[in-house]
Design a protein around this motif. Structure first.
Motif, PDB file in Angstrom:
ATOM      1  N   GLU A  99     -32.829  -5.582  22.757  1.00 32.37           N
ATOM      2  CA  GLU A  99     -33.853  -6.598  23.089  1.00 32.37           C
ATOM      3  C   GLU A  99     -34.344  -7.313  21.839  1.00 32.37           C
ATOM      4  N   ALA A 100     -34.411  -6.581  20.733  1.00 33.63           N
ATOM      5  CA  ALA A 100     -34.874  -7.187  19.477  1.00 33.63           C
ATOM      6  C   ALA A 100     -33.777  -8.005  18.805  1.00 33.63           C
ATOM      7  N   GLY A 101     -32.584  -7.960  19.370  1.00 40.66           N
ATOM      8  CA  GLY A 101     -31.474  -8.725  18.793  1.00 40.66           C
ATOM      9  C   GLY A 101     -30.980  -8.152  17.469  1.00 40.66           C
ATOM     10  N   LEU A 102     -31.206  -6.869  17.269  1.00 38.08           N
ATOM     11  CA  LEU A 102     -30.762  -6.245  16.009  1.00 38.08           C
ATOM     12  C   LEU A 102     -29.343  -5.695  16.180  1.00 38.08           C
ATOM     13  N   PRO A 103     -28.464  -5.939  15.204  1.00 38.69           N
ATOM     14  CA  PRO A 103     -27.081  -5.457  15.344  1.00 38.69           C
ATOM     15  C   PRO A 103     -26.988  -3.943  15.191  1.00 38.69           C
ATOM     16  N   TYR A 104     -26.173  -3.328  16.038  1.00 37.30           N
ATOM     17  CA  TYR A 104     -25.956  -1.880  15.956  1.00 37.30           C
ATOM     18  C   TYR A 104     -24.498  -1.566  16.266  1.00 37.30           C
ATOM     19  N   LEU A 105     -24.058  -0.440  15.688  1.00 37.81           N
ATOM     20  CA  LEU A 105     -22.662  -0.030  15.796  1.00 37.81           C
ATOM     21  C   LEU A 105     -22.641   1.482  15.988  1.00 37.81           C
ATOM     22  N   PHE A 106     -21.822   1.936  16.932  1.00 38.49           N
ATOM     23  CA  PHE A 106     -21.669   3.371  17.135  1.00 38.49           C
ATOM     24  C   PHE A 106     -20.492   3.864  16.288  1.00 38.49           C
ATOM     25  N   ILE A 107     -20.734   4.899  15.495  1.00 38.29           N
ATOM     26  CA  ILE A 107     -19.738   5.410  14.560  1.00 38.29           C
ATOM     27  C   ILE A 107     -19.352   6.809  15.002  1.00 38.29           C
ATOM     28  N   THR A 108     -18.084   7.001  15.359  1.00 39.99           N
ATOM     29  CA  THR A 108     -17.700   8.330  15.839  1.00 39.99           C
ATOM     30  C   THR A 108     -16.455   8.859  15.146  1.00 39.99           C
ATOM     31  N   ASN A 109     -16.479  10.161  14.860  1.00 36.29           N
ATOM     32  CA  ASN A 109     -15.309  10.829  14.272  1.00 36.29           C
ATOM     33  C   ASN A 109     -14.227  11.101  15.305  1.00 36.29           C
ATOM     34  N   ASN A 110     -14.521  10.827  16.550  1.00 37.82           N
ATOM     35  CA  ASN A 110     -13.540  10.978  17.627  1.00 37.82           C
ATOM     36  C   ASN A 110     -12.434   9.924  17.455  1.00 37.82           C
ATOM     37  N   SER A 111     -11.187  10.403  17.418  1.00 40.27           N
ATOM     38  CA  SER A 111     -10.070   9.447  17.308  1.00 40.27           C
ATOM     39  C   SER A 111      -9.261   9.395  18.594  1.00 40.27           C
ATOM     40  N   SER A 112      -9.632  10.220  19.575  1.00 41.61           N
ATOM     41  CA  SER A 112      -8.766  10.338  20.754  1.00 41.61           C
ATOM     42  C   SER A 112      -9.011   9.250  21.781  1.00 41.61           C
ATOM     43  N   ALA A 113     -10.238   8.745  21.839  1.00 39.26           N
ATOM     44  CA  ALA A 113     -10.568   7.743  22.856  1.00 39.26           C
ATOM     45  C   ALA A 113     -10.480   6.334  22.272  1.00 39.26           C
ATOM     46  N   THR A 114     -10.199   5.363  23.122  1.00 42.62           N
ATOM     47  CA  THR A 114     -10.184   3.961  22.700  1.00 42.62           C
ATOM     48  C   THR A 114     -11.624   3.437  22.738  1.00 42.62           C
TER      49      THR A 114
ATOM     50  N   GLN B 143     -18.678  -2.803  19.654  1.00 38.28           N
ATOM     51  CA  GLN B 143     -19.763  -2.090  18.967  1.00 38.28           C
ATOM     52  C   GLN B 143     -19.412  -0.624  18.708  1.00 38.28           C
ATOM     53  N   ILE B 144     -18.140  -0.260  18.978  1.00 38.96           N
ATOM     54  CA  ILE B 144     -17.697   1.122  18.771  1.00 38.96           C
ATOM     55  C   ILE B 144     -16.755   1.140  17.575  1.00 38.96           C
ATOM     56  N   TRP B 145     -17.041   1.970  16.603  1.00 42.96           N
ATOM     57  CA  TRP B 145     -16.140   2.100  15.446  1.00 42.96           C
ATOM     58  C   TRP B 145     -15.707   3.563  15.341  1.00 42.96           C
ATOM     59  N   THR B 146     -14.483   3.824  15.788  1.00 41.06           N
ATOM     60  CA  THR B 146     -13.964   5.195  15.799  1.00 41.06           C
ATOM     61  C   THR B 146     -13.157   5.467  14.532  1.00 41.06           C
ATOM     62  N   THR B 147     -12.895   6.735  14.243  1.00 40.64           N
ATOM     63  CA  THR B 147     -12.038   7.055  13.093  1.00 40.64           C
ATOM     64  C   THR B 147     -10.619   6.560  13.326  1.00 40.64           C
ATOM     65  N   ALA B 148     -10.252   6.343  14.591  1.00 39.23           N
ATOM     66  CA  ALA B 148      -8.923   5.798  14.863  1.00 39.23           C
ATOM     67  C   ALA B 148      -8.844   4.361  14.345  1.00 39.23           C
ATOM     68  N   LEU B 149      -9.854   3.542  14.693  1.00 32.05           N
ATOM     69  CA  LEU B 149      -9.900   2.156  14.198  1.00 32.05           C
ATOM     70  C   LEU B 149     -10.023   2.153  12.680  1.00 32.05           C
ATOM     71  N   ALA B 150     -10.830   3.072  12.160  1.00 29.84           N
ATOM     72  CA  ALA B 150     -11.067   3.132  10.719  1.00 29.84           C
ATOM     73  C   ALA B 150      -9.792   3.511   9.964  1.00 29.84           C
TER      74      ALA B 150
END
Lengths: 265, 265
Positions: free
Chosen positions: A34-49, A68-75
């Motif tokens: 609602e505040a328009g602030l950028p956020y990103l979820f960072i997960t060590n999970n590499s198994s899911a897309t 908004q999802i940044w997984t270790t797979a993408l990383a």
């Protein structure tokens, strides 16, 4: 409580616990949106897309797009793609990792790969481990999505990717480059994606040894939430403390920077 | 060259190299047999049964009965059987280990085992590793046949049992009791089987880090043969030297104790 402009959030133990949502965290994410602030979820999970993770979050009523999802797979895929060519890799992993590598343009090969990339693979075989070990001994750069030793599940703690990676590490005597938290690689990539300055970005997580340490190593502010693995008592024993430790995100008042506009994604 | 009364011999690198016999070693073993001196083959291999190993040796014209083979599978089974009851074990391994455990009277179970025993298993799965990790976390005694990191094969060095064991070790934070060389367990059992006194028994092997170290730790004399893994140059760097280092067993003159009769098996 500083008016941060960008937010990184861990998932398991922070936004949900296994199949249970954590309402205080979800309410906070709605405030961010609602505040328009950028956020990103960072997960060590590499198994899911990212698509799968975003669907899981949406089922918990968390506003979360795949971008908004940044997984270790993408990383890991971004890391290989940024490394020296040829971008050929022998890959051990599940859908999330295989898809991320393919979409990044990393070519899968079993013959003389330039990289070996390991992520959790619950269909691991001796032959896969043997191929990885031979390629690493043959000079392939050795990458592992994350060093998590054990995975919390309903059955108890099962071997994590760090445990599987140790087979190739032990058999070759070579340590991999780990990409996930507590390493900086994934956090620096996430900062770039968020587009907010380091000093105005905060990382929120429940696990000191992965989330908080990753933030500390990158030089960011960190918020430890007492909703998951690391207790407040354990936090108090650590040589370097998080910027904040709170019971849940209900204890956090979202402040907006009054002087200037928040950066938007 | 002392007139030893009992002889322990390593196999790979000492009696043969993969599929190639080492003639000097085989000639020496014939001398042992003709002299009526007891000898035992000690191997970190847990995958083959004593019958299989003896057939392989006989094909190389090595006089070797199954009772003269002491594998880490037999050693691990004897170790469990000598430990506290109940003798129930969750076992990861191949035929040699499964058969040794069954013949020793150790009951295989996946439910609440008192022991977890790991040997090389080229049909390893995530589920097997998960069951082992859960049982070890649940308090099962953790045994591993041997800590060999890599297995020399025609394809190159593939993951050894020490590498597979590291998955459960990493996932649980528990170190196993290793049974095979360079640990003393297997050698002390072998001494008991040979029935010769420690100071009149010698261990012959090519690998300093397993064979020779096992002998040194047990307080036995050792003969390093330069027919396998460890070179003379490498031996010369070691802080504790073997009793002898020779090119091959052709350089060894078998002496019989003149004053008293050799003990016989």
């Amino acid at each position: 409580m500083k008016p941060y402009e960008g937010y990184m959030l861990d998932l398991d133990g922070t936004v949900y616990r296994g199949k249970e949502p954590i309402p205080e965290a979800i309410a906070f994410i709605h405030q961010l949106k609602e505040a328009g602030l950028p956020y990103l979820f960072i997960t060590n999970n590499s198994s899911a897309t990212p698509e799968e993770v975003s669907l899981k979050l949406q089922a918990f009523n968390v506003p979360a797009e795949p971008a908004q999802i940044w997984t270790t797979a993408l990383a890991a895929a971004a890391y290989v793609k940024a490394g020296p060519a040829p971008h050929t890799a022998y890959i051990i992993g599940e859908t999330g990792l295989l898809q991320a590598m393919e979409e990044a343009g990393v070519e899968y090969t079993e013959e003389n790969p330039a990289y070996v990339v390991m992520g959790i693979d619950r269909s691991i075989t001796y032959e896969k481990l043997a191929k990885a070990a031979l390629a690493v001994r043959n000079g392939a750069a050795f990458i592992s999505t994350n060093s998590d030793k054990a995975l919390p599940t309903e059955r108890g703690f099962l071997p994590g990717n760090g445990a599987l990676t140790s087979v190739v590490q032990t058999a070759t005597g070579q340590d991999p480059v780990f990409i996930g938290k507590p390493e900086q690689v994934i956090i620096e990539q996430a900062l770039y994606i968020l587009g907010t300055p380091l000093e105005k970005t905060v990382l929120i997580g429940d696990n000191y040894d992965t989330d908080i340490l990753a933030g500390i190593r990158t030089g960011m502010d960190t918020i430890h939430v007492q909703t998951g693995i690391t207790s407040l008592e354990e936090i108090e024993q650590k040589p370097v403390l998080p910027s904040y430790s709170i019971q849940s995100m209900a204890d956090w008042t979202l402040m907006k920077n009054s002087g200037e506009k928040s950066s938007k994604k």
